[in-house]
Design a protein around this motif. Structure first.
Motif, PDB file in Angstrom:
ATOM      1  N   PHE A   8       0.891  -1.168   0.000  1.00 32.12           N
ATOM      2  CA  PHE A   8       0.000   0.000   0.000  1.00 32.12           C
ATOM      3  C   PHE A   8       0.920   1.205   0.000  1.00 32.12           C
ATOM      4  O   PHE A   8       1.852   1.279   0.818  1.00 32.12           O
ATOM      5  CB  PHE A   8      -0.875  -0.009   1.266  1.00 32.12           C
ATOM      6  CG  PHE A   8      -1.820   1.163   1.391  1.00 32.12           C
ATOM      7  CD1 PHE A   8      -3.172   1.026   1.087  1.00 32.12           C
ATOM      8  CD2 PHE A   8      -1.364   2.398   1.855  1.00 32.12           C
ATOM      9  CE1 PHE A   8      -4.049   2.098   1.226  1.00 32.12           C
ATOM     10  CE2 PHE A   8      -2.235   3.479   1.984  1.00 32.12           C
ATOM     11  CZ  PHE A   8      -3.582   3.327   1.678  1.00 32.12           C
ATOM     12  N   ALA A  10       0.418   5.432  -0.700  1.00 34.81           N
ATOM     13  CA  ALA A  10      -0.336   6.584  -1.201  1.00 34.81           C
ATOM     14  C   ALA A  10       0.583   7.602  -1.867  1.00 34.81           C
ATOM     15  O   ALA A  10       0.186   8.290  -2.807  1.00 34.81           O
ATOM     16  CB  ALA A  10      -1.114   7.231  -0.065  1.00 34.81           C
ATOM     17  N   ASN A  13       6.536   6.156  -1.254  1.00 31.64           N
ATOM     18  CA  ASN A  13       7.727   5.731  -0.507  1.00 31.64           C
ATOM     19  C   ASN A  13       7.777   4.209  -0.361  1.00 31.64           C
ATOM     20  O   ASN A  13       8.806   3.583  -0.603  1.00 31.64           O
ATOM     21  CB  ASN A  13       7.731   6.342   0.906  1.00 31.64           C
ATOM     22  CG  ASN A  13       8.013   7.823   0.894  1.00 31.64           C
ATOM     23  OD1 ASN A  13       8.691   8.316   0.000  1.00 31.64           O
ATOM     24  ND2 ASN A  13       7.497   8.541   1.876  1.00 31.64           N
ATOM     25  N   LYS A  15       6.215   2.001  -2.085  1.00 32.35           N
ATOM     26  CA  LYS A  15       6.362   1.414  -3.421  1.00 32.35           C
ATOM     27  C   LYS A  15       7.842   1.403  -3.830  1.00 32.35           C
ATOM     28  O   LYS A  15       8.351   0.404  -4.351  1.00 32.35           O
ATOM     29  CB  LYS A  15       5.539   2.235  -4.425  1.00 32.35           C
ATOM     30  CG  LYS A  15       5.584   1.712  -5.816  1.00 32.35           C
ATOM     31  CD  LYS A  15       4.724   2.568  -6.724  1.00 32.35           C
ATOM     32  CE  LYS A  15       4.782   2.021  -8.130  1.00 32.35           C
ATOM     33  NZ  LYS A  15       4.195   2.923  -9.082  1.00 32.35           N
ATOM     34  N   PRO A  62       2.931   1.685   4.811  1.00 32.31           N
ATOM     35  CA  PRO A  62       3.400   2.846   5.559  1.00 32.31           C
ATOM     36  C   PRO A  62       2.866   2.824   6.995  1.00 32.31           C
ATOM     37  O   PRO A  62       1.891   2.120   7.269  1.00 32.31           O
ATOM     38  CB  PRO A  62       2.783   4.021   4.795  1.00 32.31           C
ATOM     39  CG  PRO A  62       1.557   3.467   4.157  1.00 32.31           C
ATOM     40  CD  PRO A  62       1.783   1.993   3.938  1.00 32.31           C
ATOM     41  N   TYR A  64       0.863   4.700   9.680  1.00 31.82           N
ATOM     42  CA  TYR A  64      -0.119   5.781   9.856  1.00 31.82           C
ATOM     43  C   TYR A  64      -0.542   5.754  11.320  1.00 31.82           C
ATOM     44  O   TYR A  64      -1.263   4.834  11.730  1.00 31.82           O
ATOM     45  CB  TYR A  64      -1.359   5.533   8.988  1.00 31.82           C
ATOM     46  CG  TYR A  64      -1.265   5.918   7.522  1.00 31.82           C
ATOM     47  CD1 TYR A  64      -0.066   6.287   6.931  1.00 31.82           C
ATOM     48  CD2 TYR A  64      -2.407   5.922   6.732  1.00 31.82           C
ATOM     49  CE1 TYR A  64      -0.009   6.632   5.583  1.00 31.82           C
ATOM     50  CE2 TYR A  64      -2.352   6.267   5.390  1.00 31.82           C
ATOM     51  CZ  TYR A  64      -1.155   6.618   4.821  1.00 31.82           C
ATOM     52  OH  TYR A  64      -1.111   6.953   3.487  1.00 31.82           O
ATOM     53  N   TYR A  92       8.249   4.821   7.365  1.00 31.04           N
ATOM     54  CA  TYR A  92       7.651   5.810   8.269  1.00 31.04           C
ATOM     55  C   TYR A  92       8.416   7.122   8.185  1.00 31.04           C
ATOM     56  O   TYR A  92       9.582   7.147   7.777  1.00 31.04           O
ATOM     57  CB  TYR A  92       7.548   5.282   9.691  1.00 31.04           C
ATOM     58  CG  TYR A  92       8.835   5.229  10.485  1.00 31.04           C
ATOM     59  CD1 TYR A  92       9.812   4.294  10.195  1.00 31.04           C
ATOM     60  CD2 TYR A  92       9.053   6.111  11.542  1.00 31.04           C
ATOM     61  CE1 TYR A  92      10.983   4.239  10.935  1.00 31.04           C
ATOM     62  CE2 TYR A  92      10.216   6.060  12.294  1.00 31.04           C
ATOM     63  CZ  TYR A  92      11.179   5.122  11.981  1.00 31.04           C
ATOM     64  OH  TYR A  92      12.334   5.074  12.700  1.00 31.04           O
ATOM     65  N   ASN A  96       7.742   8.239  14.545  1.00 27.66           N
ATOM     66  CA  ASN A  96       7.662   7.057  15.416  1.00 27.66           C
ATOM     67  C   ASN A  96       7.033   5.903  14.629  1.00 27.66           C
ATOM     68  O   ASN A  96       5.960   6.075  14.056  1.00 27.66           O
ATOM     69  CB  ASN A  96       6.782   7.413  16.640  1.00 27.66           C
ATOM     70  CG  ASN A  96       6.954   6.433  17.774  1.00 27.66           C
ATOM     71  OD1 ASN A  96       7.386   5.288  17.557  1.00 27.66           O
ATOM     72  ND2 ASN A  96       6.626   6.856  18.979  1.00 27.66           N
ATOM     73  N   ALA A 123      11.569   7.373   5.585  1.00 26.14           N
ATOM     74  CA  ALA A 123      11.085   7.976   4.338  1.00 26.14           C
ATOM     75  C   ALA A 123      10.594   9.399   4.606  1.00 26.14           C
ATOM     76  O   ALA A 123      10.271   9.749   5.745  1.00 26.14           O
ATOM     77  CB  ALA A 123       9.945   7.133   3.772  1.00 26.14           C
ATOM     78  N   THR A 126       4.787  12.245   4.710  1.00 33.19           N
ATOM     79  CA  THR A 126       3.684  12.670   3.838  1.00 33.19           C
ATOM     80  C   THR A 126       3.354  14.148   4.048  1.00 33.19           C
ATOM     81  O   THR A 126       3.010  14.864   3.098  1.00 33.19           O
ATOM     82  CB  THR A 126       2.416  11.854   4.179  1.00 33.19           C
ATOM     83  OG1 THR A 126       2.758  10.483   4.252  1.00 33.19           O
ATOM     84  CG2 THR A 126       1.318  12.073   3.163  1.00 33.19           C
ATOM     85  N   ILE A 226      -8.654   9.596   4.595  1.00 31.72           N
ATOM     86  CA  ILE A 226      -7.688   9.204   5.638  1.00 31.72           C
ATOM     87  C   ILE A 226      -6.470  10.126   5.676  1.00 31.72           C
ATOM     88  O   ILE A 226      -5.464   9.818   6.314  1.00 31.72           O
ATOM     89  CB  ILE A 226      -7.239   7.725   5.481  1.00 31.72           C
ATOM     90  CG1 ILE A 226      -6.724   7.461   4.058  1.00 31.72           C
ATOM     91  CG2 ILE A 226      -8.379   6.763   5.839  1.00 31.72           C
ATOM     92  CD1 ILE A 226      -6.062   6.097   3.872  1.00 31.72           C
ATOM     93  N   ARG A 227      -6.542  11.251   4.969  1.00 33.94           N
ATOM     94  CA  ARG A 227      -5.486  12.283   4.970  1.00 33.94           C
ATOM     95  C   ARG A 227      -4.155  11.713   4.471  1.00 33.94           C
ATOM     96  O   ARG A 227      -3.080  12.026   4.999  1.00 33.94           O
ATOM     97  CB  ARG A 227      -5.258  12.862   6.375  1.00 33.94           C
ATOM     98  CG  ARG A 227      -6.281  13.777   7.011  1.00 33.94           C
ATOM     99  CD  ARG A 227      -7.686  13.671   6.636  1.00 33.94           C
ATOM    100  NE  ARG A 227      -8.559  14.426   7.523  1.00 33.94           N
ATOM    101  CZ  ARG A 227      -9.850  14.178   7.666  1.00 33.94           C
ATOM    102  NH1 ARG A 227     -10.444  13.204   6.987  1.00 33.94           N
ATOM    103  NH2 ARG A 227     -10.585  14.921   8.467  1.00 33.94           N
ATOM    104  N   CYS A 228      -4.219  10.868   3.447  1.00 29.66           N
ATOM    105  CA  CYS A 228      -2.997  10.250   2.918  1.00 29.66           C
ATOM    106  C   CYS A 228      -2.335  11.113   1.853  1.00 29.66           C
ATOM    107  O   CYS A 228      -1.188  10.892   1.496  1.00 29.66           O
ATOM    108  CB  CYS A 228      -3.301   8.870   2.349  1.00 29.66           C
ATOM    109  SG  CYS A 228      -4.224   8.908   0.787  1.00 29.66           S
TER     110      CYS A 228
END
Ligand SMILES: Cc1cc2nc3c(=O)[nH]c(=O)nc-3n(C[C@H](O)[C@H](O)[C@H](O)COP(=O)(O)O)c2cc1C
Length: 271
Positions: A8, A10, A13, A15, A62, A64, A92, A96, A123, A126, A226-228
């Motif tokens: 997954f 969005a 990173n 990927k 990632p 989240y 991440y 954290n 990474a 976002t 989801i604010r991705c």
């Protein structure tokens, strides 16, 4: 050997790390057939993905709010491991990685997978799209080197027939605390919005992992979003904008008792 790398991502990173792992495995073994499956789009997670041909799995997600995205966790619960072996990795944004390893390990083991290993990769965050400047050039060569080492160790474990034992130390956070942390982005970040009219190409709509976007009417469903920021990154007209999130960055540092220096010194690692 058929290996399925399911990820997954969005904002690319995860990927990117997944592709480095794929290339390294393919370089090191001619007998491996590697299939990349991108479960980011809502449409993919809402149809039955045929995983019968997969003998081994690599899962990449990632972090989240300290865990894998809730939509990913829900999807994982629909899978049947049937004793098949898998490896996990996470990216991440240096704040954290929370409880992501144990939490995902538990879901996979409960669904019949045999988890052999895990790794985490640093990474860019976002929320750099909202004005943060966190780890902007990551993952970098150093991270890719660790990704290649991880790929080799995964391949070795998949090829060896002896039983591997891999365990992750449980955490002591309550469900309530984890839920609160996970909800922070939704509570503190507004969904993206249109800064102007657009040509309605529909890409944002198609890519949105939660089907939250009605591009034609320029509406983003606040509850589903989801604010991705996949829509913000991928809009060809750059017409989607987000709030300035720099205050949130200062808050995150305070809450996590972190210094900026510590974030910049973070290293990717194999557990
Ligand atoms: C909703 C949301 C929550 C996040 N939570 C965390 C977090 O708890 N800790 C952290 O270090 N980074 C966090 N990040 C940053 C991402 O983990 C990081 O940027 C990741 O590499 C994004 O992966 P992708 O590009 O594959 O989507 C979060 C990002 C988003 C969008």
């Amino acid at each position: 050997m058929n290996i399925c790398l399911i990820f997954f991502s969005a904002t690319n990173n995860t990927k990117t790390i997944g592709e480095v792992i794929t290339r390294e495995i393919e370089k090191n073994s001619r007998s491996v057939n590697l299939l990349l499956i991108d479960i980011t789009p809502y449409s993919v997670r809402n149809q039955k993905v045929n995983l019968k041909q997969c003998e081994k799995f690599i899962f990449g997600f990632p972090v989240y709010g300290w865990r894998a995205p809730s939509v990913v966790r829900e999807w994982l619960k629909t899978l049947e491991g049937k004793g098949r072996e898998c490896a996990m990795f996470f990216t991440y944004g240096g704040i954290n990685s929370g409880v992501v390893h144990y939490d995902t390990y538990q879901i996979l083991e409960e669904n019949g997978f045999k988890v052999l290993s895990s790794a985490e990769f640093i990474a860019s965050h976002t929320y750099n799209l909202g004005g943060w400047n966190v780890l902007e050039n990551r993952p970098n060569d150093e991270d890719f080197k660790i990704a290649r080492q991880y790929a080799q160790s995964i391949l070795k474990k998949f090829q060896e027939s002896d039983l591997h034992s891999f365990q992750i130390k449980p955490h002591e956070y309550s469900d309530k605390t984890l839920k609160r942390i996970e909800n922070n982005p939704k509570r503190m970040v507004n969904p993206p919005r249109w800064a102007a009219e657009c040509d309605v190409c529909g890409l944002c709509d198609n890519l949105c992992p939660t089907n939250a976007i009605d591009a034609e009417n320029q509406i983003i469903n606040e509850e589903k979003c989801i604010r991705c920021f996949s829509c913000v990154l991928n809009c060809p007209e750059s017409v989607l904008e987000v709030d300035d999130l720099t205050r949130l960055y200062k808050m995150a540092l305070k809450v996590e008792h972190l210094l900026e220096k510590e974030i910049n010194n973070r290293k990717s690692k194999i557990l």
